[in-house]
Design a protein around this motif. Sequence first.
Motif, PDB file in Angstrom:
ATOM      1  N   GLU A 281       0.812  -1.215   0.000  1.00 55.15           N
ATOM      2  CA  GLU A 281       0.000   0.000   0.000  1.00 55.15           C
ATOM      3  C   GLU A 281       0.842   1.261   0.000  1.00 55.15           C
ATOM      4  OE1 GLU A 281      -2.328   1.886   3.361  1.00 55.15           O
ATOM      5  OE2 GLU A 281      -3.844   0.576   2.512  1.00 55.15           O
ATOM      6  N   ARG A 282       2.055   1.176   0.541  1.00 53.13           N
ATOM      7  CA  ARG A 282       2.916   2.351   0.588  1.00 53.13           C
ATOM      8  C   ARG A 282       3.309   2.815  -0.812  1.00 53.13           C
ATOM      9  NH1 ARG A 282       4.800   3.923   5.442  1.00 53.13           N
ATOM     10  NH2 ARG A 282       4.247   2.585   7.200  1.00 53.13           N
ATOM     11  N   LYS A 283       3.199   1.920  -1.805  1.00 50.75           N
ATOM     12  CA  LYS A 283       3.519   2.294  -3.181  1.00 50.75           C
ATOM     13  C   LYS A 283       2.263   2.484  -4.038  1.00 50.75           C
ATOM     14  CE  LYS A 283       7.810  -0.415  -3.142  1.00 50.75           C
ATOM     15  NZ  LYS A 283       8.512  -1.549  -3.775  1.00 50.75           N
ATOM     16  N   MET A 284       1.108   2.083  -3.504  1.00 54.40           N
ATOM     17  CA  MET A 284      -0.127   2.166  -4.286  1.00 54.40           C
ATOM     18  C   MET A 284      -0.596   3.606  -4.439  1.00 54.40           C
ATOM     19  SD  MET A 284      -2.567  -0.916  -3.039  1.00 54.40           S
ATOM     20  CE  MET A 284      -2.024  -2.618  -3.049  1.00 54.40           C
ATOM     21  N   ALA A 285      -1.199   3.868  -5.574  1.00 51.47           N
ATOM     22  CA  ALA A 285      -1.802   5.170  -5.813  1.00 51.47           C
ATOM     23  C   ALA A 285      -3.322   5.036  -5.779  1.00 51.47           C
ATOM     24  CB  ALA A 285      -1.358   5.717  -7.166  1.00 51.47           C
ATOM     25  N   PHE A 286      -3.931   5.625  -4.743  1.00 55.65           N
ATOM     26  CA  PHE A 286      -5.390   5.642  -4.684  1.00 55.65           C
ATOM     27  C   PHE A 286      -5.916   6.518  -5.822  1.00 55.65           C
ATOM     28  CE2 PHE A 286      -4.674   3.610  -0.840  1.00 55.65           C
ATOM     29  CZ  PHE A 286      -5.841   3.333  -0.140  1.00 55.65           C
ATOM     30  N   HIS A 287      -7.144   6.275  -6.223  1.00 53.52           N
ATOM     31  CA  HIS A 287      -7.758   7.016  -7.323  1.00 53.52           C
ATOM     32  C   HIS A 287      -8.469   8.255  -6.778  1.00 53.52           C
ATOM     33  CE1 HIS A 287      -7.023   3.550  -9.982  1.00 53.52           C
ATOM     34  NE2 HIS A 287      -7.248   2.865  -8.880  1.00 53.52           N
ATOM     35  N   ILE A 288      -8.307   9.352  -7.465  1.00 53.00           N
ATOM     36  CA  ILE A 288      -8.880  10.632  -7.037  1.00 53.00           C
ATOM     37  C   ILE A 288     -10.205  10.890  -7.751  1.00 53.00           C
ATOM     38  CG2 ILE A 288      -8.565  13.141  -7.044  1.00 53.00           C
ATOM     39  CD1 ILE A 288      -5.550  12.641  -6.874  1.00 53.00           C
ATOM     40  N   ALA A 289     -11.231  11.179  -6.985  1.00 50.93           N
ATOM     41  CA  ALA A 289     -12.518  11.616  -7.537  1.00 50.93           C
ATOM     42  C   ALA A 289     -12.803  13.009  -6.999  1.00 50.93           C
ATOM     43  CB  ALA A 289     -13.627  10.647  -7.149  1.00 50.93           C
ATOM     44  N   ARG A 290     -12.748  13.985  -7.863  1.00 50.50           N
ATOM     45  CA  ARG A 290     -12.989  15.366  -7.430  1.00 50.50           C
ATOM     46  C   ARG A 290     -14.491  15.614  -7.358  1.00 50.50           C
ATOM     47  NH1 ARG A 290      -7.976  15.454  -9.683  1.00 50.50           N
ATOM     48  NH2 ARG A 290      -6.456  16.588  -8.409  1.00 50.50           N
ATOM     49  N   LYS A 291     -14.913  16.152  -6.215  1.00 46.37           N
ATOM     50  CA  LYS A 291     -16.336  16.280  -5.913  1.00 46.37           C
ATOM     51  C   LYS A 291     -16.655  17.641  -5.320  1.00 46.37           C
ATOM     52  CE  LYS A 291     -17.329  11.788  -6.599  1.00 46.37           C
ATOM     53  NZ  LYS A 291     -18.349  11.286  -7.556  1.00 46.37           N
ATOM     54  N   LYS A 292     -17.944  17.972  -5.359  1.00 49.49           N
ATOM     55  CA  LYS A 292     -18.454  19.124  -4.607  1.00 49.49           C
ATOM     56  C   LYS A 292     -18.789  18.624  -3.204  1.00 49.49           C
ATOM     57  CE  LYS A 292     -21.563  19.870  -7.814  1.00 49.49           C
ATOM     58  NZ  LYS A 292     -22.704  20.458  -8.598  1.00 49.49           N
ATOM     59  N   ILE A 293     -17.978  19.012  -2.242  1.00 45.37           N
ATOM     60  CA  ILE A 293     -18.086  18.459  -0.895  1.00 45.37           C
ATOM     61  C   ILE A 293     -18.494  19.559   0.089  1.00 45.37           C
ATOM     62  CG2 ILE A 293     -16.871  17.227   0.940  1.00 45.37           C
ATOM     63  CD1 ILE A 293     -14.873  16.284  -1.253  1.00 45.37           C
ATOM     64  N   PRO A 294     -19.698  19.494   0.636  1.00 41.43           N
ATOM     65  CA  PRO A 294     -20.082  20.477   1.653  1.00 41.43           C
ATOM     66  C   PRO A 294     -19.085  20.461   2.809  1.00 41.43           C
ATOM     67  CG  PRO A 294     -21.980  19.196   0.948  1.00 41.43           C
ATOM     68  CD  PRO A 294     -20.772  18.524   0.358  1.00 41.43           C
ATOM     69  N   THR A 295     -18.685  21.622   3.256  1.00 40.69           N
ATOM     70  CA  THR A 295     -17.689  21.695   4.316  1.00 40.69           C
ATOM     71  C   THR A 295     -17.911  22.946   5.152  1.00 40.69           C
ATOM     72  OG1 THR A 295     -15.311  21.560   4.787  1.00 40.69           O
ATOM     73  CG2 THR A 295     -15.965  22.919   2.913  1.00 40.69           C
ATOM     74  N   VAL A 296     -17.140  23.066   6.206  1.00 40.66           N
ATOM     75  CA  VAL A 296     -17.309  24.156   7.171  1.00 40.66           C
ATOM     76  C   VAL A 296     -16.257  25.236   6.931  1.00 40.66           C
ATOM     77  CG1 VAL A 296     -17.157  24.753   9.614  1.00 40.66           C
ATOM     78  CG2 VAL A 296     -18.372  22.692   8.912  1.00 40.66           C
ATOM     79  N   ASN A 297     -16.692  26.471   6.941  1.00 39.94           N
ATOM     80  CA  ASN A 297     -15.780  27.609   6.869  1.00 39.94           C
ATOM     81  C   ASN A 297     -15.021  27.692   8.198  1.00 39.94           C
ATOM     82  OD1 ASN A 297     -14.638  30.240   7.045  1.00 39.94           O
ATOM     83  ND2 ASN A 297     -16.101  30.978   5.506  1.00 39.94           N
ATOM     84  N   LEU A 298     -13.703  27.547   8.147  1.00 40.03           N
ATOM     85  CA  LEU A 298     -12.897  27.527   9.369  1.00 40.03           C
ATOM     86  C   LEU A 298     -12.854  28.883  10.070  1.00 40.03           C
ATOM     87  CD1 LEU A 298      -9.888  25.293   8.220  1.00 40.03           C
ATOM     88  CD2 LEU A 298     -11.876  24.619   9.577  1.00 40.03           C
ATOM     89  N   GLN A 299     -13.269  29.941   9.391  1.00 38.40           N
ATOM     90  CA  GLN A 299     -13.251  31.273  10.008  1.00 38.40           C
ATOM     91  C   GLN A 299     -14.467  31.524  10.887  1.00 38.40           C
ATOM     92  OE1 GLN A 299     -10.443  33.046   9.564  1.00 38.40           O
ATOM     93  NE2 GLN A 299      -9.804  31.294   8.303  1.00 38.40           N
ATOM     94  N   ASN A 300     -15.625  31.013  10.440  1.00 34.58           N
ATOM     95  CA  ASN A 300     -16.847  31.330  11.186  1.00 34.58           C
ATOM     96  C   ASN A 300     -17.746  30.121  11.475  1.00 34.58           C
ATOM     97  OD1 ASN A 300     -18.046  30.771   8.689  1.00 34.58           O
ATOM     98  ND2 ASN A 300     -18.160  32.950   8.123  1.00 34.58           N
TER      99      ASN A 300
END
Length: 541
Positions: free
Chosen positions: A403-422
């Motif tokens: 696993e240390r050499k494996m490359a996981f696959h990237i799926a770019r998504k619209k991910i709801p997240t929290v604004n760290l400022q407020n």
Amino acid sequence: MASSPAIQINGSSSNADGGLSLLDKLKQRYEEAGQSHVFTFFSKLSSEEQTNLLNQLNDIDVHRVNRIYMNAVAAEGDGAHTPSNEDNVNYDDALVPGLNNLLGRSRTPTPRPPEEVLPLPEEACASILNNSEDENKWREIGLKAIANNQVAVLLMAGGQGTRLGSSLPKGMYDIKLPSGKSLFEYQAERIGKLAKVAEEKEGKEDGSVRIKWYVMTSGPTRGETEKYFKGKNFFGLKEEDVIFFEQGVLPALSEDGKLLLSTPSSLSVAPDGNGGLYAALRRPLSPDSPRTVLSDLKSQGIEYIHAYCVDNCLVKVADPVFIGCCIDRKSQAGAKVVRKTVPTESVGVLAAKGDAFAVVEYSELSKEKAEARASDGQLAFRAANIANHFYTRSFLEGVEAMERKMAFHIARKKIPTVNLQNGELIKPSEPNGMKLELFVFDVFPFTKSLCVLEVQREEEFSPLKNAPGSKADCPETSRRDLLAQQKRWLVDNGAEVGEGVEVEVTPKISYAGEGLEWVRGKKFVKSGVLARKEDLKDLTE
């Protein structure tokens, strides 16, 4: 916070007596990993929210997450380089700028030229098509291993039937067979019948052959799956021979590798792909025991493992021919394939990529390669992957290092997240982050002894992927293909089946068409279920 009260984690109190508190340990760990922002709102959370967050953070190996991110983005920059056991790449020296900044580094990856995709080497390929001599030999080898209790089964059953219009686990789906049996039930009964076949073939005592069934669920499906198995009395299998475990999750990440908060008190996570199977094998089966699937396999003396996905109604669970073929060829890992017949079929194929084995998606093959023909006129790239695999236990034990050499696959998504400022929720209109997943075939580049066994599509592969009424891979085609196979069994054993008559031959009667000599000379005139010999009189004239 001025002082942290004792925090209840998984039922035990953790405080500073004798060392750092759990909170301090986690803060230190996440600080070292460059991910300390996850504690931004900690002091404002309720006691229950703090406990939940600490539980979640404690369950995550944040340094592993960083490594997975680095490997994934470095491989993306490399132009689809396929690693292998011969590959000594140090991804720590190939960090992308985003995580370089995160960890105070400044190095960037050096892209490699894409590796050429080539047909599989002949020595890796085997086939049962028009090859009854080898098929019979491999069956004998496989049945002996099964009779010696050296074989277990790994089922990947984490998916829900969402595309089928069901919120239940896909294995519970009813494809409208005359018996009403679900996919889970069919597969369980095949395991039970195969154990009996191996006992009889090898002269073993009744009940002495046990095929352990390790069922990988997901968070959303585990409860329903376990309840269903218990309600069905484990379909006649011994309860102790069915072991449930859970597919893991990975945190969602920003483009620069930061963990994304879904709320001030929780991380955004997503399933880690069907390749998450390998990490799940290493996780404790329960919080109060160090026992894992891998340790259980070892303690049971199991050497050979068959793994498959739940949605194939034709799957030959613990197939002795496949297992015997891989044992005979001394292979660490194996993959069943069916023959791709047209260049445009949307299916991944097993191929050689660089000096390693790989599954190459149809979109990765050029038109020229997809249409290329071998000397016998068959497609050069025809080994269609059906997510049906063999492993030795020793190979699975070595995946953690791979696993240390494996490359996981990237799926770019619209991910709801929290604004760290407020602390306000952000609902992005464009992709703002990534989810990372591993595929079950991503281990193939790490073996030099992969066995690729070609089987008949109509006998072994009918996936259930699409909604009822779809053109292909739907409940109707699964039902059609299974009943058509069972009709062939009856006809091959000397029976006649009337026009329009549908006869279901349940696994309790036959695992793969064997043991049906008693139907010879009979004509089936009525549709129904053949679950025991006594049913014959109601269906024949």
